[in-house]
Motif scaffolding. Structure first.
Motif, PDB file in Angstrom:
ATOM      1  N   PHE A 107       0.834  -1.207   0.000  1.00  0.00           N
ATOM      2  CA  PHE A 107       0.000   0.000   0.000  1.00  0.00           C
ATOM      3  C   PHE A 107       0.873   1.264   0.000  1.00  0.00           C
ATOM      4  CE2 PHE A 107      -1.930   3.245   2.834  1.00  0.00           C
ATOM      5  CZ  PHE A 107      -2.978   3.636   2.013  1.00  0.00           C
ATOM      6  N   ILE A 108       1.895   1.279   0.872  1.00  0.00           N
ATOM      7  CA  ILE A 108       2.773   2.459   0.961  1.00  0.00           C
ATOM      8  C   ILE A 108       3.577   2.621  -0.337  1.00  0.00           C
ATOM      9  CG2 ILE A 108       4.756   3.433   2.204  1.00  0.00           C
ATOM     10  CD1 ILE A 108       3.647   1.963   4.712  1.00  0.00           C
ATOM     11  N   ILE A 109       4.103   1.493  -0.851  1.00  0.00           N
ATOM     12  CA  ILE A 109       4.877   1.556  -2.107  1.00  0.00           C
ATOM     13  C   ILE A 109       4.005   2.079  -3.243  1.00  0.00           C
ATOM     14  CG2 ILE A 109       6.038   0.149  -3.866  1.00  0.00           C
ATOM     15  CD1 ILE A 109       6.938  -1.697  -1.593  1.00  0.00           C
ATOM     16  N   PHE A 110       2.781   1.553  -3.317  1.00  0.00           N
ATOM     17  CA  PHE A 110       1.887   1.962  -4.413  1.00  0.00           C
ATOM     18  C   PHE A 110       1.578   3.454  -4.319  1.00  0.00           C
ATOM     19  CE2 PHE A 110      -2.045   2.685  -6.612  1.00  0.00           C
ATOM     20  CZ  PHE A 110      -1.991   1.841  -7.707  1.00  0.00           C
ATOM     21  N   TRP A 111       1.299   3.949  -3.121  1.00  0.00           N
ATOM     22  CA  TRP A 111       0.903   5.352  -2.970  1.00  0.00           C
ATOM     23  C   TRP A 111       2.071   6.289  -3.276  1.00  0.00           C
ATOM     24  CZ3 TRP A 111      -2.810   8.222  -3.836  1.00  0.00           C
ATOM     25  CH2 TRP A 111      -3.045   9.430  -3.209  1.00  0.00           C
ATOM     26  N   ILE A 112       3.280   5.939  -2.801  1.00  0.00           N
ATOM     27  CA  ILE A 112       4.464   6.755  -3.108  1.00  0.00           C
ATOM     28  C   ILE A 112       4.721   6.757  -4.614  1.00  0.00           C
ATOM     29  CG2 ILE A 112       6.975   6.922  -2.837  1.00  0.00           C
ATOM     30  CD1 ILE A 112       6.660   5.843  -0.014  1.00  0.00           C
ATOM     31  N   SER A 113       4.644   5.578  -5.235  1.00  0.00           N
ATOM     32  CA  SER A 113       4.901   5.483  -6.674  1.00  0.00           C
ATOM     33  C   SER A 113       3.837   6.237  -7.472  1.00  0.00           C
ATOM     34  CB  SER A 113       4.916   4.010  -7.119  1.00  0.00           C
ATOM     35  OG  SER A 113       5.900   3.296  -6.411  1.00  0.00           O
ATOM     36  N   THR A 133      -8.060   2.870  -3.743  1.00  0.00           N
ATOM     37  CA  THR A 133      -9.316   2.453  -3.107  1.00  0.00           C
ATOM     38  C   THR A 133      -9.707   1.045  -3.544  1.00  0.00           C
ATOM     39  OG1 THR A 133     -10.056   4.745  -3.065  1.00  0.00           O
ATOM     40  CG2 THR A 133     -11.746   3.068  -2.877  1.00  0.00           C
ATOM     41  N   VAL A 134      -9.588   0.781  -4.838  1.00  0.00           N
ATOM     42  CA  VAL A 134      -9.979  -0.529  -5.374  1.00  0.00           C
ATOM     43  C   VAL A 134      -9.021  -1.626  -4.898  1.00  0.00           C
ATOM     44  CG1 VAL A 134     -10.109  -1.875  -7.521  1.00  0.00           C
ATOM     45  CG2 VAL A 134     -11.156   0.388  -7.394  1.00  0.00           C
ATOM     46  N   LEU A 135      -7.727  -1.339  -4.927  1.00  0.00           N
ATOM     47  CA  LEU A 135      -6.735  -2.377  -4.644  1.00  0.00           C
ATOM     48  C   LEU A 135      -6.561  -2.641  -3.151  1.00  0.00           C
ATOM     49  CD1 LEU A 135      -3.952  -1.371  -7.211  1.00  0.00           C
ATOM     50  CD2 LEU A 135      -5.511  -3.311  -7.373  1.00  0.00           C
ATOM     51  N   TYR A 136      -6.692  -1.588  -2.325  1.00  0.00           N
ATOM     52  CA  TYR A 136      -6.316  -1.757  -0.914  1.00  0.00           C
ATOM     53  C   TYR A 136      -7.412  -1.401   0.086  1.00  0.00           C
ATOM     54  CZ  TYR A 136      -1.611  -2.058  -2.801  1.00  0.00           C
ATOM     55  OH  TYR A 136      -0.505  -2.450  -3.500  1.00  0.00           O
ATOM     56  N   LEU A 137      -8.392  -0.582  -0.296  1.00  0.00           N
ATOM     57  CA  LEU A 137      -9.366  -0.086   0.687  1.00  0.00           C
ATOM     58  C   LEU A 137     -10.781  -0.623   0.444  1.00  0.00           C
ATOM     59  CD1 LEU A 137      -8.162   3.627   0.977  1.00  0.00           C
ATOM     60  CD2 LEU A 137      -7.528   1.664   2.377  1.00  0.00           C
ATOM     61  N   GLY A 138     -10.879  -1.771  -0.174  1.00  0.00           N
ATOM     62  CA  GLY A 138     -12.185  -2.417  -0.303  1.00  0.00           C
ATOM     63  C   GLY A 138     -13.078  -1.868  -1.390  1.00  0.00           C
ATOM     64  N   GLY A 139     -12.618  -0.930  -2.203  1.00  0.00           N
ATOM     65  CA  GLY A 139     -13.433  -0.403  -3.298  1.00  0.00           C
ATOM     66  C   GLY A 139     -14.757   0.148  -2.815  1.00  0.00           C
ATOM     67  N   TRP A 140     -15.854  -0.390  -3.341  1.00  0.00           N
ATOM     68  CA  TRP A 140     -17.186   0.102  -3.003  1.00  0.00           C
ATOM     69  C   TRP A 140     -17.699  -0.446  -1.669  1.00  0.00           C
ATOM     70  CZ3 TRP A 140     -16.522  -3.397  -7.163  1.00  0.00           C
ATOM     71  CH2 TRP A 140     -17.011  -4.675  -6.946  1.00  0.00           C
ATOM     72  N   GLU A 141     -16.955  -1.360  -1.036  1.00  0.00           N
ATOM     73  CA  GLU A 141     -17.412  -1.964   0.216  1.00  0.00           C
ATOM     74  C   GLU A 141     -17.376  -0.955   1.362  1.00  0.00           C
ATOM     75  OE1 GLU A 141     -18.571  -4.994   0.758  1.00  0.00           O
ATOM     76  OE2 GLU A 141     -18.336  -5.648  -1.326  1.00  0.00           O
TER      77      GLU A 141
END
Length: 372
Positions: A216-222, A273-281
């Motif tokens: 999650f951290i790597i994705f957000w920084i990138s 949001t889709v990959l790490y935070l549950g998307g629409w959930e």
């Protein structure tokens, strides 16, 4: 729980009920997703620009835009109109074709990437089986446009800015792809809808952010580096390169770069949001709440509430991330180009590789929790 709302199916069925042949109804539907995507992305950009101005003003103890519309809401629209009427200048001895194509190649892949973003189980423009792979492929096209713009400007500072932008994008593309690969490995699918469904059932506890905190951290920084947001906005370093590859651009061509930057920021927030935070959930599963209040899962109004809640949750999570990105701009200093490249190649790349191997090991050791 299925949302029970199928945009495509409902739209085509309505047209058939009105007497249109099935083939014609499908043909009418075809341009609708693209129009919806353009409208949604444009509104998202206008909201983000207004949000950035207000948050920036608050960080600097200013008021920010307030004269155009209530709370200055129409300021981004006024900016857009101003860009439309600005003179389009093409530098002498530049390559006019490449100079014009550059901003188009930068902005087009970002808009196309919105095709794979789901706002509900059936509320996505298209469910591509290789959706995440498609997004990574499209984002790889952007550096070509940046380099093309710098080369075509007939300006050494623009060329250096274009080279910087391409180097930055490539440096952070690989860690980003490896972070996504770890999520794909757990979900056993490249579909963005399957990835969200894999996180459903346990509310906030089922979200990938708990099983992939490093990813999650790597994705957000990138993602911030790909969007050229502070502290990674080096291609347009004012001290050395003025506006980098954008130096010679004016009018709508210049506006396209800013639109691409903001559209990319909103897109990145949606993908996090889709990959790490549950998307629409939602944090608490709606079917659980329905069970507590004795409401049937097949109730039509509950399906409408579920679909509305899905869109709301996706947008709220994404704009919280956008808020975080804007706040970072006024919190951290800009890094140097050597620090930026070191962070990408010497830190994020090995850490993302280790995260991928760790995910594979955990998938074998704990198949129930890590999607074995």
């Amino acid at each position: 729980m299925s949302t029970g709302i199928d945009l495509q199916g409902s739209f085509i069925k309505s047209l058939i009920d009105l007497g249109l042949p099935a083939g014609a109804a499908k043909a009418v539907w075809m341009p609708v997703p693209m129009v919806l995507m353009l409208i949604g992305a444009t509104v998202g950009v206008l909201v983000t620009i207004w949000q950035e101005r207000k948050i920036s003003a608050a960080a600097q103890q200013r008021i920010g835009p307030e004269f155009m519309g209530p709370f200055g809401l129409l300021s981004p629209v006024a900016d857009g109109i101003k860009f439309v009427f600005k003179e389009d200048i093409i530098p002498a001895k530049s390559d006019p074709w490449l100079f014009t194509l550059g901003p188009i190649i930068v902005v087009l892949p970002v808009f196309l990437s919105y095709l794979i973003v789901p706002f509900g189980e059936n509320l996505a423009i298209t469910n591509v089986a290789t959706g995440v792979f498609l997004w990574i492929a499209l984002s790889s096209v952007q550096p070509i446009g940046l380099l093309m713009s710098g080369y075509a400007s007939n300006n050494k500072y623009s060329l250096l800015g274009g080279l910087r932008a391409a180097a930055q994008s490539i440096s952070y593309e690989i860690p980003l792809a490896l972070a996504v690969l770890a999520v794909v490995m757990m979900s056993n699918s490249l579909s963005s809808i399957d990835i969200v469904e894999q996180q459903s059932g346990y509310g906030i506890l089922g979200w990938n952010v708990w099983r992939q905190p490093i990813g999650f951290i790597i994705f957000w920084i990138s993602a911030l580096a790909e969007c050229e947001r502070m502290p990674f906005d080096l291609p347009e370093a004012e001290e050395e390169l003025v506006a980098g590859y954008q130096t010679e651009y004016a009018g709508m061509k210049f506006a396209l770069y800013y639109v691409a930057s903001y559209v990319n920021l909103v897109l990145s927030a949606l993908l996090v949001t889709v990959l790490y935070l549950g998307g629409w959930e939602s944090p608490i599963p709606l079917d659980l709440l329905a069970g507590w209040f004795g409401v049937s899962e097949t109730s039509p109004w509950l399906e409408i509430v579920d679909a509305s809640l899905g869109i709301t949750m996706t947008v709220l999570k994404a704009y919280f991330l956008v808020f975080t990105a804007i706040l970072l701009r006024w919190t951290v200093p800009r890094v140097r180009i050597d620090q930026l490249l070191d962070l990408g190649w010497k830190f994020l790349l090995p850490v993302s590789l280790a995260n991928l191997l760790l995910t594979a090991a955990l998938k074998l050791a704990f198949p129930t929790a890590f999607g074995g």
